[in-house]
Design a protein around this motif. Sequence first.
Motif, PDB file in Angstrom:
ATOM      1  N   ILE A 179       0.870  -1.187   0.000  1.00 33.28           N
ATOM      2  CA  ILE A 179       0.000   0.000   0.000  1.00 33.28           C
ATOM      3  C   ILE A 179       0.899   1.227   0.000  1.00 33.28           C
ATOM      4  N   MET A 180       0.805   2.052  -1.062  1.00 33.52           N
ATOM      5  CA  MET A 180       1.735   3.177  -1.201  1.00 33.52           C
ATOM      6  C   MET A 180       1.151   4.278  -2.072  1.00 33.52           C
ATOM      7  N   THR A 181       1.827   5.421  -2.038  1.00 32.06           N
ATOM      8  CA  THR A 181       1.424   6.577  -2.828  1.00 32.06           C
ATOM      9  C   THR A 181       1.980   6.459  -4.248  1.00 32.06           C
ATOM     10  N   PRO A 182       1.461   7.262  -5.179  1.00 28.70           N
ATOM     11  CA  PRO A 182       1.969   7.235  -6.558  1.00 28.70           C
ATOM     12  C   PRO A 182       3.446   7.568  -6.675  1.00 28.70           C
ATOM     13  N   ALA A 183       3.975   8.378  -5.766  1.00 27.21           N
ATOM     14  CA  ALA A 183       5.390   8.752  -5.851  1.00 27.21           C
ATOM     15  C   ALA A 183       6.290   7.534  -5.791  1.00 27.21           C
ATOM     16  N   TYR A 184       5.877   6.518  -5.046  1.00 27.13           N
ATOM     17  CA  TYR A 184       6.673   5.305  -4.920  1.00 27.13           C
ATOM     18  C   TYR A 184       6.227   4.224  -5.903  1.00 27.13           C
ATOM     19  N   ALA A 185       4.980   4.305  -6.347  1.00 29.10           N
ATOM     20  CA  ALA A 185       4.487   3.344  -7.334  1.00 29.10           C
ATOM     21  C   ALA A 185       4.945   3.697  -8.754  1.00 29.10           C
ATOM     22  N   ALA A 186       5.047   4.989  -9.047  1.00 31.18           N
ATOM     23  CA  ALA A 186       5.370   5.429 -10.406  1.00 31.18           C
ATOM     24  C   ALA A 186       6.682   4.867 -10.947  1.00 31.18           C
TER      25      ALA A 186
END
Length: 273
Positions: free
Chosen positions: A202-209
């Motif tokens: 579970i993570m934010t887009p900054a780390y998923a991108a």
Amino acid sequence: MKKVLLLILLVMIFVLSACGQKDNANEKDGSNDELVKLKVASLIPPMTEILDVVKPLLKEDGIDLEVVVLSDNIQPNNALAAKEVDANFFQHVPYMEQYNEENGANLVPVQAVYHAIYGVYSKEYKSMDEVPDGATVAIANDPSNIGRSLAILDHQGIIKLKEGVGINATQADIIENEKNLKFEEVDLLMLARMYDDADLVIMTPAYAAPLGLTPKSDALLTEGLESKFAITLVAREDNKDSEAIQKLAERISGPEVKQFLEENYDETAIPAF
């Protein structure tokens, strides 16, 4: 002799006139010496990129913006509290409030900039129905993001939390967990690395991108737009009303930044202004 004196006088007048014209030119152009220095700590794109967008705009306002890129999610608040920087741009308000409480600091939100939608990602599974019993879920280990992560699963009916705990939830507040999910709490900056090892992250887009993932296209579950979790420009109580900070707040929520986000991060960073 008179001719010599007259010649010297004319040369002096010419030199003084030239110096005056040079000074006037500097006043018009605005030399770096006249700019107000403003240091802002940040971490990763799109935060750093947004600051790069506003840097030339602030120069027009007489402000020389220096972006200080740090390596973890503790340093920006430490630097701001210690007055090593004037502001930071990397966090949401609940995270800032947690830092204040733990450190006796007086950091304050100045301007919400964009929503970074939390998502539940899996390298192996395409839906929550496929996720097996006993699956491992990697979540950030700071209290505000633990609660945020658990709240997503609670809202989607995957787990059930104690009534009223909301984003302040901890694992101890889980009262139903039908899939017997196992939660592994890791540093925020380690979440992307857990994508290969955990069943869910579970993570934010900054780390998923950087993994080529977006909430809209790849997340199994996402949260809604919660303004309290918008990535926010933060300053201190003693300088939040300064002209330089307020001008930065104006520029960072201006049309140039909105256009930049819409053109480059339309699925992952939604303007909060």
